[in-house]
Design a protein around this motif. Structure first.
Motif, short mmCIF file in Angstrom:
data_model
loop_
_atom_site.label_atom_id
_atom_site.label_comp_id
_atom_site.label_asym_id
_atom_site.label_seq_id
_atom_site.Cartn_x
_atom_site.Cartn_y
_atom_site.Cartn_z
N VAL A 22 -0.14 9.58 -6.26
CA VAL A 22 0.88 8.39 -5.79
C VAL A 22 0.93 8.30 -6.50
CG1 VAL A 22 -0.20 9.00 -3.38
CG2 VAL A 22 -1.32 7.25 -4.69
N THR A 23 1.94 7.53 -6.88
CA THR A 23 2.68 6.87 -7.70
C THR A 23 3.62 5.93 -7.10
OG1 THR A 23 3.56 6.52 -9.90
CG2 THR A 23 4.46 8.01 -8.17
N ALA A 24 3.75 3.89 -8.55
CA ALA A 24 4.54 3.59 -8.36
C ALA A 24 5.29 2.69 -9.16
CB ALA A 24 4.18 2.67 -6.71
N ARG A 25 5.72 2.55 -9.37
CA ARG A 25 6.66 1.53 -9.59
C ARG A 25 6.59 0.02 -9.50
NH1 ARG A 25 11.88 1.37 -13.34
NH2 ARG A 25 11.95 -1.14 -13.59
N PHE A 84 -0.46 5.10 -11.77
CA PHE A 84 -0.48 6.83 -10.75
C PHE A 84 -2.03 6.51 -10.29
CE2 PHE A 84 2.56 7.46 -13.11
CZ PHE A 84 3.61 8.62 -12.53
N SER A 85 -2.49 7.16 -9.00
CA SER A 85 -3.18 6.98 -8.48
C SER A 85 -3.87 8.93 -8.49
CB SER A 85 -3.90 6.08 -7.66
OG SER A 85 -4.73 6.69 -6.50
N ALA A 86 -4.89 9.46 -9.00
CA ALA A 86 -5.18 11.21 -8.98
C ALA A 86 -5.86 11.17 -8.77
CB ALA A 86 -4.64 11.06 -10.29
N HIS A 87 -6.35 12.02 -7.87
CA HIS A 87 -8.15 13.18 -7.91
C HIS A 87 -7.73 14.28 -8.51
CE1 HIS A 87 -11.59 14.32 -5.27
NE2 HIS A 87 -11.60 13.80 -6.39
N LEU A 88 -8.50 14.14 -9.06
CA LEU A 88 -7.81 15.78 -10.16
C LEU A 88 -9.42 16.81 -9.96
CD1 LEU A 88 -5.77 15.04 -13.25
CD2 LEU A 88 -5.43 14.95 -11.11
N SER A 89 -8.26 18.42 -10.28
CA SER A 89 -10.01 19.37 -9.87
C SER A 89 -10.76 19.44 -10.44
CB SER A 89 -9.32 20.39 -9.28
OG SER A 89 -8.70 20.47 -8.28
N TRP A 90 -11.93 19.74 -11.24
CA TRP A 90 -12.89 19.98 -11.83
C TRP A 90 -11.91 21.21 -12.70
CZ3 TRP A 90 -13.79 20.36 -6.54
CH2 TRP A 90 -14.42 19.87 -6.54
N ILE A 148 0.69 -1.22 0.29
CA ILE A 148 -0.12 0.26 0.02
C ILE A 148 0.66 1.49 -0.41
CG2 ILE A 148 -0.26 -0.59 2.55
CD1 ILE A 148 -2.95 0.89 1.85
N HIS A 149 0.26 2.64 -0.97
CA HIS A 149 0.96 3.58 -0.90
C HIS A 149 0.48 4.24 -0.81
CE1 HIS A 149 3.55 6.70 -1.56
NE2 HIS A 149 3.32 7.00 -3.10
N HIS A 150 -0.12 5.70 0.31
CA HIS A 150 -0.60 6.52 -0.16
C HIS A 150 -0.13 7.81 0.64
CE1 HIS A 150 -3.12 8.53 3.71
NE2 HIS A 150 -4.14 8.46 2.99
N ASN A 199 9.85 2.61 -6.18
CA ASN A 199 9.82 4.13 -6.53
C ASN A 199 8.61 4.61 -6.25
OD1 ASN A 199 11.45 2.35 -7.93
ND2 ASN A 199 12.17 4.04 -9.43
N GLN A 200 8.08 4.49 -4.91
CA GLN A 200 7.08 5.23 -4.36
C GLN A 200 7.56 6.74 -4.41
OE1 GLN A 200 8.48 2.69 -3.07
NE2 GLN A 200 6.86 1.79 -1.23
N ASP A 201 6.33 7.34 -4.65
CA ASP A 201 6.24 8.88 -4.76
C ASP A 201 5.21 9.34 -4.35
OD1 ASP A 201 7.58 11.63 -4.70
OD2 ASP A 201 8.41 11.24 -6.67
N SER A 202 4.88 10.60 -4.14
CA SER A 202 3.35 11.54 -4.54
C SER A 202 4.25 13.03 -4.15
CB SER A 202 3.21 11.20 -2.58
OG SER A 202 4.05 11.48 -2.06
N GLY A 203 3.09 13.95 -4.52
CA GLY A 203 3.45 15.38 -5.03
C GLY A 203 1.94 15.59 -5.60
N TYR A 204 2.64 17.53 -5.84
CA TYR A 204 1.48 17.81 -5.88
C TYR A 204 0.96 18.61 -7.18
CZ TYR A 204 0.21 19.66 -0.73
OH TYR A 204 -0.29 19.77 0.55
#
Length: 501
Positions: free
Chosen positions: A354-357, A369-375, A307-309, A333-338
């Motif tokens: 968040v992303t992972a290899r 990549f797991s993403a929740h972007l804005s309108w 799990i990566h959160h 290679n777990q990473d997260s960022g704005y």
């Protein structure tokens, strides 16, 4: 077709192992009425002890039809006899309906160590076939059960690797000692039910390209089993990816719905899960891992995933809200960022990804990549631009695919969706599977009026795959609806499968 059909039953006593065993196999065809199915075989041996044996999905039969199978092996011990002759019936539950198959109330019967009994009046049937190949497999043995009364003098496998532009033939053999040779069984060939077993072997370096049908010839002509006109084929191992927005602890019966999600992931053998609106209690901004919704779901899996959160901002005035990635396979290679302009934890348009290899054994490395972007009005354009650049920057030569997964808050056909299309890098995988013609007009030929084709498509959750990826989507279904597993959020889930090209 009827809602459920029994195609054959196999009953053999195996003397090849250290212990004598009896193996029972039931093979069925179902009408695909709904996604959440339950199929049970109720059976009893000579001791009249009735037992329940659940069946499992096997493969696709054709238009809205599926093959299912069930098998059980019993050991002979000092304390336990073999079942011997059996009687049985079947039940199919789906969408609040029940369908029974019980031989008009008389039950079905199968004699001990009899081999295969054909039902449903098939003169020839492809039996004991595997729909999925193992890594590196180059040889496959195919088995046909033939009704002796047909008077077969030849059984042939006709196959192709180029969609029937050219064909090859493999002639099958009917060996009298088939069951003894295979299992040290005393079953006869043909047996008391008039079933003959014929086998043929195909060797090819690219078995996954093969389509085939089996023909049975007598003095009157040839009858074919071609999978109801769809032919048989083999699948490579499938990667299953689920995306779901969890609705940030806003659901009634929330804990029960977490269990529903976990149970569904278990049942469907999902490999990768991308979650949005993952929430945990705010706790003065320090968070509370024990209440984290992704952690709770993960802990309820039969075998917890990697799990990566990470979290982005304050949600609903009391939660740290973010995204998560769960994987059956090892991650690195777990990473997260704005990806948003704003990094303010009190700003709803402050968005992290968040992303992972992930190393998938039968595929190789993929970036997810797991993403929740804005309108659109909340910053989608710059967020998607940064996400796309990020994905491009971390792609290396050993990456087989890049998947951008989640809630993008843009409807299909909108100006935000147009930005994805215009990138000429990422393609909508749900559309690729379910509306191939529309997909081609949008992503292949750039039809001037393509947005009109999506006027009734209100999706905002997607898996966008880099078009240079070495995977292809093979199925895409909507789940967590009223009909399939029940609603667990204000979003539906999307389950997609992929295989290598």
């Amino acid at each position: 077709m009827n809602q459920i059909k029994l195609l054959y039953v196999e009953n053999v006593i195996i003397r090849k192992a250290k212990h004598v065993q009896q193996k029972l196999t039931f093979f069925l065809a179902l009408e695909n009425i709904g996604y959440d199915k339950q199929v049970d075989i109720f059976w009893a041996g000579e001791d009249s002890n009735w037992q329940t044996l659940p069946a499992q999905y096997h493969s696709i039969l054709g238009n809205d039809q599926e093959y299912w199978s069930a098998s059980i092996t019993t050991d002979l011990t000092q304390e336990q006899s073999l079942p011997g002759n059996i009687q049985f019936n079947l039940r199919y539950r789906v969408a609040d309906h029940e369908y029974f198959l019980n031989n008009d109330g008389q039950n079905y019967y199968s004699e001990a160590d009899s081999g295969i009994q054909l039902l449903d009046n098939h003169p020839i049937l492809n039996v004991a076939f595997e729909n999925q190949l193992q890594g590196g497999q180059q040889t496959i043995t195919l088995t046909a059960a033939v009704d002796q009364h047909f008077g077969a003098n030849k059984v042939t496998i006709r196959w192709t690797t180029n969609d029937w532009k050219t064909t090859k033939e493999t002639v099958c053999e009917c060996q009298r000692n088939y069951w003894n040779k295979a299992l040290h069984s005393n079953a006869r060939n043909p047996n008391q039910y008039g079933t003959q077993i014929w086998t043929g072997k195909i060797h090819h370096s690219e078995l996954f390209k093969i389509k085939y049908a089996i023909g049975c010839e007598n003095s009157q002509g040839t009858v074919w089993d071609n999978n109801k006109g769809h032919n048989y084929s083999f699948q490579r191992e499938q990667l299953k990816v689920l995306i779901l927005n969890l609705h940030c602890y806003q659901e009634e019966n929330q804990d029960a719905k977490f269990s529903t999600i976990a149970n569904t992931i278990n049942e469907l053998d999902v490999d990768i899960v991308c979650l949005q609106e993952v929430a945990e209690y705010w706790n003065d901004g320090q968070g509370d891992w024990e209440s984290n919704s992704a952690r709770i779901i993960n802990d309820r899996l039969t075998q917890p995933f990697y799990i990566h959160h990470d979290w982005s901002h304050l949600g609903f005035d009391q939660y740290r809200e973010g995204v998560a990635l769960l994987s059956r396979f090892p991650i690195s290679n777990q990473d997260s960022g704005y990806v948003s302009d704003s990094h303010d934890i009190y700003d709803i348009n402050s968005r992290k990804v968040v992303t992972a290899r992930i190393y998938v054994p039968y595929i190789g490395f993929i970036n997810v990549f797991s993403a929740h972007l804005s309108w659109l009005e909340g910053g989608f354009q710059e967020q998607f631009h940064r996400l796309r650049e990020w994905a491009g920057n971390i792609k290396t030569n050993d990456i087989k695919a890049t998947l951008l997964c989640g809630d993008f808050n843009i409807t299909a056909g909108s100006n935000g969706y147009k930005q994805v299309v215009a990138s000429k890098e990422y393609e909508d995988q749900y559309l690729a599977v379910n509306k191939q013609g529309v997909f081609d007009k949008i992503f292949k030929v750039n039809d001037a009026h393509w947005q009109d084709l999506l006027a009734d498509d209100y999706r905002i959750d997607y898996i966008f795959m880099n078009k240079n990826s070495q995977l292809r989507a093979t199925s895409a279904k909507v789940i967590f609806t009223d009909e399939d597993y029940g609603r667990v959020s204000d979003h539906c889930g999307y389950l997609m499968t992929f295989e290598t090209l």
